[in-house]
Write an enzyme that holds these catalytic residues in place. Structure first.
Site, PDB file in Angstrom:
ATOM      1  CB  SER A  78      -0.994   0.029   1.244  1.00 54.84           C
ATOM      2  OG  SER A  78      -1.619   1.219   1.444  1.00 54.84           O
ATOM      3  CE1 TYR A  98      -4.368  -2.193   4.985  1.00 56.53           C
ATOM      4  CE2 TYR A  98      -3.361   0.029   4.413  1.00 56.53           C
ATOM      5  CZ  TYR A  98      -3.825  -1.107   4.078  1.00 56.53           C
ATOM      6  OH  TYR A  98      -4.250  -1.308   2.604  1.00 56.53           O
TER       7      TYR A  98
HETATM    8  N1  LIG Z   1      -8.516   0.030  -1.721  1.00 61.99           N
HETATM    9  C1  LIG Z   1      -7.473   0.891  -1.490  1.00 61.99           C
HETATM   10  O1  LIG Z   1      -7.581   2.153  -1.603  1.00 61.99           O
HETATM   11  C2  LIG Z   1      -6.292   0.221  -1.209  1.00 61.99           C
HETATM   12  C3  LIG Z   1      -5.233   1.002  -0.963  1.00 61.99           C
HETATM   13  C4  LIG Z   1      -4.038   0.605  -0.658  1.00 61.99           C
HETATM   14  C5  LIG Z   1      -3.817  -0.817  -0.426  1.00 61.99           C
HETATM   15  N2  LIG Z   1      -4.779  -1.666  -0.609  1.00 61.99           N
HETATM   16  C6  LIG Z   1      -4.791  -3.189  -0.450  1.00 61.99           C
HETATM   17  O2  LIG Z   1      -5.275  -3.753  -1.669  1.00 61.99           O
HETATM   18  C7  LIG Z   1      -5.706  -5.138  -1.249  1.00 61.99           C
HETATM   19  C8  LIG Z   1      -7.185  -5.401  -1.888  1.00 61.99           C
HETATM   20  O3  LIG Z   1      -8.074  -4.499  -1.018  1.00 61.99           O
HETATM   21  P1  LIG Z   1      -9.171  -3.909  -1.694  1.00 61.99           P
HETATM   22  O4  LIG Z   1      -9.104  -2.496  -1.606  1.00 61.99           O
HETATM   23  O5  LIG Z   1      -9.615  -4.506  -2.884  1.00 61.99           O
HETATM   24  O6  LIG Z   1     -10.550  -4.485  -0.738  1.00 61.99           O
HETATM   25  P2  LIG Z   1     -11.594  -5.261  -0.820  1.00 61.99           P
HETATM   26  O7  LIG Z   1     -12.225  -5.309   0.694  1.00 61.99           O
HETATM   27  O8  LIG Z   1     -12.606  -4.897  -1.803  1.00 61.99           O
HETATM   28  O9  LIG Z   1     -11.250  -6.854  -1.246  1.00 61.99           O
HETATM   29  C9  LIG Z   1     -10.309  -7.309   0.127  1.00 61.99           C
HETATM   30  C10 LIG Z   1     -10.757  -8.843  -0.179  1.00 61.99           C
HETATM   31  O10 LIG Z   1     -10.255  -9.774   0.595  1.00 61.99           O
HETATM   32  C11 LIG Z   1     -10.958 -10.662   1.272  1.00 61.99           C
HETATM   33  N3  LIG Z   1     -10.183 -11.185   2.297  1.00 61.99           N
HETATM   34  C12 LIG Z   1     -10.355 -10.390   3.502  1.00 61.99           C
HETATM   35  N4  LIG Z   1      -9.789 -11.327   4.507  1.00 61.99           N
HETATM   36  C13 LIG Z   1      -9.255 -12.488   3.901  1.00 61.99           C
HETATM   37  C14 LIG Z   1      -8.659 -13.886   3.900  1.00 61.99           C
HETATM   38  N5  LIG Z   1      -8.340 -13.914   5.339  1.00 61.99           N
HETATM   39  N6  LIG Z   1      -8.456 -14.755   3.157  1.00 61.99           N
HETATM   40  C15 LIG Z   1      -8.866 -14.526   2.088  1.00 61.99           C
HETATM   41  N7  LIG Z   1      -9.460 -13.355   1.353  1.00 61.99           N
HETATM   42  C16 LIG Z   1      -9.688 -12.505   2.336  1.00 61.99           C
HETATM   43  C17 LIG Z   1     -12.270 -10.036   1.379  1.00 61.99           C
HETATM   44  O11 LIG Z   1     -13.394 -10.669   1.471  1.00 61.99           O
HETATM   45  C18 LIG Z   1     -12.434  -9.101   0.132  1.00 61.99           C
HETATM   46  O12 LIG Z   1     -13.033  -9.719  -1.103  1.00 61.99           O
HETATM   47  C19 LIG Z   1      -5.466  -5.265   0.162  1.00 61.99           C
HETATM   48  O13 LIG Z   1      -4.250  -5.908   0.619  1.00 61.99           O
HETATM   49  C20 LIG Z   1      -5.434  -3.720   0.770  1.00 61.99           C
HETATM   50  O14 LIG Z   1      -4.770  -3.728   2.093  1.00 61.99           O
HETATM   51  C21 LIG Z   1      -6.295  -1.146  -0.864  1.00 61.99           C
END
Ligand SMILES: NC(=O)c1ccc[n+]([C@@H]2O[C@H](COP(=O)([O-])OP(=O)(O)OC[C@H]3O[C@@H](n4cnc5c(N)ncnc54)[C@H](O)[C@@H]3O)[C@@H](O)[C@H]2O)c1
Length: 274
Positions: free
Chosen positions: A142, A155
């Site tokens: 991230s 986080y």
């Molecule tokens: N969206 C943002 O702005 C952002 C920014 C920086 C980093 N991220 C990172 O991107 C990645 C994806 O997140 P996102 O934004 O798409 O969020 P999201 O919540 O849409 O997707 C995350 C997915 O991970 C699944 N999940 C949660 N715990 C789990 C587990 N124990 N085993 C398997 N699956 C699991 C959830 O069910 C969900 O579908 C994450 O690692 C998040 O930290 C997101």
């Protein structure tokens, strides 16, 4: 160039916003897609959005459990034989929460999913990539894994761990022809970011519309990931607006490199713990 057509790409958190965006982008290259998620119905929703003709499998996976990885890998290998690209992308956030307010169980869960989850994926699929001398691993960190800021300390800690692990792993796997990239998303549309935006709005409702307007469409992150895999790029930065803040942070760290604490101390290259 890493050819993706007909290859199998497994994406954890494949039912989420960024996982779905990655799936779409790999599908555009003709790859087979495995969407692995703790919530299979989310994975099925994303699978239904993929371009017509995409070969896709959804599997139940809790990345925090090595046992769950073993079961999921049996299903995937029975269908596709190998996993060529592993995207360790599943993650959870504490949302806007000062570290002193984070309950111990939540801290442990963040580390279990965001850090141990990545380790478990590597333990499950890297050995076969090493044996084949071919493969690719993408780990989702991230911007919080480069630029920490208050209210996301737990986080950030987990996402710094992803960067450290990935950089070291890249060195370890390069001799075997296996690539490693780290993705550093900034604000991107997903369930997690919508949820975090909702928490920010509880403090300051005026921010909600601005935050939502700044969310990148996840398919573009997916396309950046595909480009990095094809060209072996170690770092995937999709939101370059954070560059100046990161440079300032690095400058502050570099400024701390002065004289050794022990007068006259010096270390030769062979004496370091590498
Ligand atoms: N969206 C943002 O702005 C952002 C920014 C920086 C980093 N991220 C990172 O991107 C990645 C994806 O997140 P996102 O934004 O798409 O969020 P999201 O919540 O849409 O997707 C995350 C997915 O991970 C699944 N999940 C949660 N715990 C789990 C587990 N124990 N085993 C398997 N699956 C699991 C959830 O069910 C969900 O579908 C994450 O690692 C998040 O930290 C997101």
């Amino acid at each position: 160039m890493f050819e993706l057509k007909g290859k199998t790409v497994l994406i954890t958190g494949g039912g989420g916003g960024i996982g779905g965006g990655m799936a779409h982008a790999f599908a555009e290259r003709g790859a087979n897609i495995v969407l692995a998620d703790i919530n299979v119905s989310y994975a099925q929703e994303e699978a239904a959005k993929l371009p017509d003709g995409t070969v896709v499998q959804t599997v139940s996976l809790d990345v925090a459990s090595l046992d769950s990885w073993m079961k999921a890998s049996e299903h995937v290998l029975a269908r596709f034989g190998t996993v060529d690209v592993l995207c360790n992308n599943a993650g959870v956030s504490t949302g806007f929460m000062p570290l002193v307010d984070v309950p111990p169980e939540l801290f442990e869960r963040v580390m279990a999913v965001n850090v141990t989850g990545v380790f478990n994926g590597i333990k499950t699929f890297a050995p076969s990539m090493i044996a084949r001398r071919r493969g690719y691993i993408v780990n989702t960190s991230s911007m919080n894994g480069l630029n920490p800021f208050g209210s996301f300390a737990a986080y950030s800690g987990s996402k710094f761990a992803v960067l450290g692990m990935s950089d070291a792993l890249r060195e370890e796997l390069a001799p075997f022809g296996v690539g490693v990239s780290t993705l550093f998303p900034g604000l991107t549309r997903s369930r997690m970011s919508q949820n975090d935006a909702g928490k920010a709005a509880e403090v300051d409702p005026a921010r909600l519309a601005a935050i939502q307007a700044n969310m990148m469409d996840p398919v573009w992150l997916g396309r950046a990931v595909v480009h990095a895999v094809e060209h072996g790029e170690p770092y995937i930065v999709t939101h370059p607006g954070y560059r100046a803040t990161l440079a300032e942070r690095h400058d502050r760290i570099m400024a701390a490199f002065g004289e050794p604490a022990q007068p006259g101390y010096s270390v030769s290259g062979s004496a370091t713990l590498r």
